[in-house]
Design a protein around this motif. Structure first.
Motif, PDB file in Angstrom:
ATOM      1  N   ALA A 110       0.622  -1.334  -0.019  1.00 30.75           N
ATOM      2  CA  ALA A 110      -0.136   0.024   0.084  1.00 30.75           C
ATOM      3  C   ALA A 110       0.946   1.124   0.003  1.00 30.75           C
ATOM      4  O   ALA A 110       0.621   2.296  -0.719  1.00 30.75           O
ATOM      5  CB  ALA A 110      -1.015  -0.006   1.214  1.00 30.75           C
ATOM      6  N   ALA A 111       1.940   1.261   0.675  1.00 32.46           N
ATOM      7  CA  ALA A 111       2.867   2.321   0.845  1.00 32.46           C
ATOM      8  C   ALA A 111       3.500   2.686  -0.624  1.00 32.46           C
ATOM      9  O   ALA A 111       3.669   3.747  -0.931  1.00 32.46           O
ATOM     10  CB  ALA A 111       3.799   2.399   2.068  1.00 32.46           C
ATOM     11  N   ALA A 112       3.871   1.596  -1.149  1.00 27.02           N
ATOM     12  CA  ALA A 112       4.485   1.619  -2.211  1.00 27.02           C
ATOM     13  C   ALA A 112       3.608   2.283  -3.467  1.00 27.02           C
ATOM     14  O   ALA A 112       4.133   3.003  -4.190  1.00 27.02           O
ATOM     15  CB  ALA A 112       5.303   0.338  -2.830  1.00 27.02           C
ATOM     16  N   GLN A 113       2.380   1.783  -3.326  1.00 30.67           N
ATOM     17  CA  GLN A 113       1.502   2.192  -4.527  1.00 30.67           C
ATOM     18  C   GLN A 113       1.462   3.697  -4.162  1.00 30.67           C
ATOM     19  O   GLN A 113       1.239   4.561  -5.293  1.00 30.67           O
ATOM     20  CB  GLN A 113       0.238   1.725  -4.189  1.00 30.67           C
ATOM     21  CG  GLN A 113      -0.998   1.907  -5.297  1.00 30.67           C
ATOM     22  CD  GLN A 113      -0.635   1.296  -6.768  1.00 30.67           C
ATOM     23  OE1 GLN A 113       0.300   0.461  -6.813  1.00 30.67           O
ATOM     24  NE2 GLN A 113      -1.696   1.742  -7.569  1.00 30.67           N
ATOM     25  N   VAL A 114       1.051   4.185  -3.059  1.00 34.35           N
ATOM     26  CA  VAL A 114       0.883   5.542  -2.626  1.00 34.35           C
ATOM     27  C   VAL A 114       2.073   6.445  -3.291  1.00 34.35           C
ATOM     28  O   VAL A 114       2.082   7.464  -3.876  1.00 34.35           O
ATOM     29  CB  VAL A 114       0.388   5.970  -1.222  1.00 34.35           C
ATOM     30  CG1 VAL A 114       0.337   7.506  -0.861  1.00 34.35           C
ATOM     31  CG2 VAL A 114      -0.715   5.379  -0.997  1.00 34.35           C
ATOM     32  N   GLY A 135       3.541  10.454  -4.454  1.00 28.96           N
ATOM     33  CA  GLY A 135       4.652  11.258  -3.982  1.00 28.96           C
ATOM     34  C   GLY A 135       4.564  12.186  -2.758  1.00 28.96           C
ATOM     35  O   GLY A 135       3.566  11.663  -1.945  1.00 28.96           O
ATOM     36  N   GLY A 136       4.941  13.335  -2.994  1.00 28.59           N
ATOM     37  CA  GLY A 136       4.488  14.292  -2.044  1.00 28.59           C
ATOM     38  C   GLY A 136       3.122  14.973  -1.947  1.00 28.59           C
ATOM     39  O   GLY A 136       2.882  15.708  -1.211  1.00 28.59           O
ATOM     40  N   LYS A 137       2.624  14.530  -3.096  1.00 27.86           N
ATOM     41  CA  LYS A 137       1.038  15.144  -3.143  1.00 27.86           C
ATOM     42  C   LYS A 137       0.202  14.423  -2.299  1.00 27.86           C
ATOM     43  O   LYS A 137      -0.906  14.931  -2.111  1.00 27.86           O
ATOM     44  CB  LYS A 137       0.552  14.959  -4.484  1.00 27.86           C
ATOM     45  CG  LYS A 137       1.152  15.689  -5.417  1.00 27.86           C
ATOM     46  CD  LYS A 137       0.722  15.153  -7.027  1.00 27.86           C
ATOM     47  CE  LYS A 137       1.673  15.929  -8.154  1.00 27.86           C
ATOM     48  NZ  LYS A 137       0.990  15.228  -9.567  1.00 27.86           N
ATOM     49  N   ALA A 138       0.591  13.546  -1.627  1.00 31.90           N
ATOM     50  CA  ALA A 138      -0.333  12.672  -0.648  1.00 31.90           C
ATOM     51  C   ALA A 138      -0.935  13.628   0.471  1.00 31.90           C
ATOM     52  O   ALA A 138      -1.944  13.719   0.995  1.00 31.90           O
ATOM     53  CB  ALA A 138       0.230  11.361   0.016  1.00 31.90           C
TER      54      ALA A 138
END
Length: 715
Positions: A698-702, A707-710
């Motif tokens: 999940a972390a890799a997908q985000v 990237g920083g847009k999360a």
């Protein structure tokens, strides 16, 4: 010991490199996800004699003539002849000497462009061309045409993307077992999908590429929606781990006394959402709720009741609005409701200076002021709170993401002294403060309000981490608003209607457009309209209100209009929200075609606030674009804010409707929320499983997609 030689100076970046950075193409994955706008078919040659007028084709031949002619203007004419003897004229109206040299007589060229019937036979105007040999192979795949800029040639970008596509980390991060949903089963792996979209084979169906229905496109859209849902749901879970003060109203306390003192009854919808908010406030996790309701639905009193719950529990509340006019409107209502109940309300904006400002700052810091109302000045470093338990952000979409993030960080970093300051006055029947031994709250509750209703698909996507409360009915007694659309040629007729309305004791708004590119032009437009109406209505007071006026002058104008002494108010869109004058029953919006639908609806909501039937006149200057016609038609056909929002979404698309979550960057680049609703539903179902069972994936997908847009999705 010899001195170390200085490090070599970094090589200056080329214009294409700078252009790529400007487009956000910084990582290999960024380039891999920079998809073509369209494709050119350079996989086949069309004999010149077989090319049909209007077709875009690729031809090949030998240059048999190359000359510059002056036929009204200087132009370069190059003539090709293929193996069958057919000839094609290449016409260049703008050219450089190097281009003429690159098409010298005797060279073999491969050209691509639209075939036209010219005076001297078939021709192409400004075709693409390149030198070839007789055995130069044709392209094996369709040629991508990428979004670019003048400083970024397609050839440079194609080479950079092809190289990055080989290096980009495109391994599958999603567990195969979780990709067996009916809608995702059979979709290609991510790398295969991207390679196909960048270099589709000659037999690929262009229609499925252009309408994004191809399985390769479906895989990308699902990946993007999944990353967005993961980010939202992860933020929601992270917030649930934080602690917040559990705020409960005391029996017989401020909350009940405010309800009893209100000069009106709450609607069923107001009672419902007030209860939803009270339930959230009672939990020891920070509330993160969006309160949405149409113009005039009564959100301010719901916010006041939420503030009363916080104050009842011994905590402060801050309310932040985007403009001084809106903030002052809230302030006047709130002091009218709360100060008779012994609640001190502080007022902090940029226009409050000197001793008055310091007095308000001291009241907030000491806890004397339990409710602090203002503009973005509320989040300045100098503003400190004693015990901030609830923050209310009105018209939250009007604040930039950076401002909202700053507010959250300010609230998180506050030093919450849990014992009340010595000597701070307590409101009547306020419960005692919690014991000082308790751990301080990590984050106060947050309530965001919006008068722009969010369609369900957008709320599911852009606000998946928010609880949403909706006020879906208006208070009784509101007059209906009739909307009329007129061409500007009927301006004199409209002014006569205004004269009749003011003779009957009614008040009128005349709104001039605000064009950010030319503030001076806006001011001139509003000023000239003010002069025109003043001359046409010599017996009436006609006021002028615009954004460049000092706050004191704005307040004086609004006071005259609100008090009924001023009959007509000419204004820019500073009156879009927050102005409440029940006697105003006519609004004219000049150049209505320049406004967005939601803004027109917000402006229209300034009338119809009393018991007299109201009219909103939309003046337009033709010719109207299709979008302009759609906007004005929607305004004339409905006054339902939710229907307006739905049509606005249809017209503008989700990115522009939401302002891309006000970040300035499009957060959904590939998916379409209406067309891809099934994919969105699948992403929503899969996200919790990934977070629970495969957190690393999940972390890799985000990270891959956002990237920083999360962070912007959390704000």
């Amino acid at each position: 010991m010899p001195e170390a030689s200085p490090a070599p100076a970094p090589r200056p970046k080329s214009a294409p490199q700078k252009a790529m950075e400007k487009l956000g193409l910084l990582r290999d994955i960024d380039l891999a996800l920079h998809l073509p706008l369209r494709y050119e078919d350079e996989t086949r040659l069309t004999p010149i004699a077989e090319a049909r007028d209007g077709d875009t084709v690729q031809c090949e031949g030998e240059v048999v003539d190359n000359r510059i002619e002056l036929r009204g203007r200087r132009q370069l004419l190059v003539k090709l002849r293929d193996e069958r003897g057919a000839q094609l004229l290449l016409r260049f109206l703008h050219f450089y000497p190097a281009q003429q040299k690159a098409m010298a007589i005797g060279l073999r060229l491969r050209v691509r462009g639209e075939i036209r019937a010219g005076f001297f036979g078939r021709e192409m105007v400004h075709p693409s061309f390149r030198k070839v040999d007789e055995d130069t192979p044709l392209a094996a795949a369709l040629t991508p045409v990428y979004p670019a800029s003048a400083q970024l040639p397609q050839a440079y970008l194609r080479k950079a993307i092809a190289s990055a596509l080989k290096r980009a980390p495109l391994d599958e991060v999603l567990p195969p077992a979780l990709m067996q949903l009916p809608i995702t089963r059979g979709l290609p792996p991510l790398r295969q999908a991207l390679e196909f979209l960048h270099h589709p084979p000659p037999d690929a169906r262009l229609q499925t590429l252009e309408d994004h229905s191809h399985p390769a496109w479906q895989r990308l859209k699902f990946e993007e929606l999944l990353a967005q849902q993961l980010s939202q749901q992860r933020a929601q879970r992270e917030r649930a781990l934080l602690k917040a003060p559990a705020l409960r109203a005391a029996p017989g306390g401020l909350h009940e006394r405010l309800l009893a003192a209100l000069p009106f009854r709450l609607t069923d919808a107001q009672q419902r959402v007030a209860e939803e908010i009270a339930q959230d406030l009672a939990r020891p996790q920070p509330m993160h709720r969006l309160l949405q309701g149409d113009v005039g639905s009564g959100k301010t009193v719901v916010a006041a009741l939420a503030a009363a719950v916080a104050i009842d529990a011994g905590w402060q509340c801050a309310l932040m609005a985007p403009t001084e006019i809106l903030a002052e409107q809230h302030f006047r209502k709130l002091i009218g409701w709360l100060e008779p109940l012994a609640v001190k309300v502080a007022w902090i904006t940029g226009s409050v200076k000197g001793k008055a400002r310091q007095k308000m700052l001291d009241a907030a810091a000491s806890g004397e002021a339990m409710l602090i109302v203002g503009t973005h000045a509320v989040i300045e470093d100098k503003v400190q709170f004693k015990r901030l338990g609830l923050a209310v952000i009105d018209e939250q979409h009007r604040f930039g993401v950076a401002q909202r993030l700053a507010l959250r960080k300010k609230l998180q970093s506050q030093v919450a002294h849990l014992d009340m300051a010595p000597g701070a006055p307590a409101t009547a029947q306020r419960p005692a403060a919690p014991a000082a031994s308790q751990a301080p709250a990590q984050e106060p509750h947050m309530l965001m309000m919006s008068a722009t209703p969010i369609p369900r698909t957008l709320a599911m996507t852009y606000f998946a981490d928010l609880a949403v409360s909706t006020i879906d009915e208006l208070p009784p007694g509101r007059s209906p608003i009739v909307t009329r659309v007129f061409a500007d040629s009927r301006r004199d007729e409209i002014i006569e209607k205004i004269a009749a309305a003011v003779r009957d004791g009614r008040q009128v708004y005349w709104v001039c457009p605000l064009i950010e590119e030319s503030e001076a032009l806006d001011l001139k437009n509003a000023t000239e309209t003010h002069q025109e109406l003043s001359a046409a209505l010599p017996q009436q007071m006609v006021g002028l209100l615009h954004g460049r006026m000092p706050p004191s002058e704005k307040a004086a104008v609004m006071s005259l209009f609100s008090g009924g002494q001023m009959s007509v108010l000419v204004a820019t869109t500073v009156i879009e929200v927050g102005v409440d004058v029940p006697n105003a029953s006519l609004m004219v919006i000049e150049h209505a075609e320049r406004f967005g639908l939601s803004q027109l609806h917000q402006l229209r909501g300034r009338v119809g606030r009393g018991s007299v039937a109201s009219v909103c006149v939309l003046l337009y200057t033709g010719p109207l674009s299709d979008t302009g016609k759609s906007r004005l038609r929607a305004m004339a056909e409905t006054t339902d804010g939710f229907e307006i929002a739905r049509r606005d979404l249809d017209i503008r698309g989700p990115g522009e409707f939401m302002g891309a979550r006000q970040s300035g960057a499009q957060l959904l680049r590939f998916a379409d929320l209406q067309e891809d609703a099934p994919l969105l539903g699948a992403a929503r179902r899969l996200a919790p499983q990934l977070l629970d069972q495969h957190p690393a994936a999940a972390a890799a997908q985000v990270d891959r997609w956002l990237g920083g847009k999360a962070e912007y999705l959390k704000a």
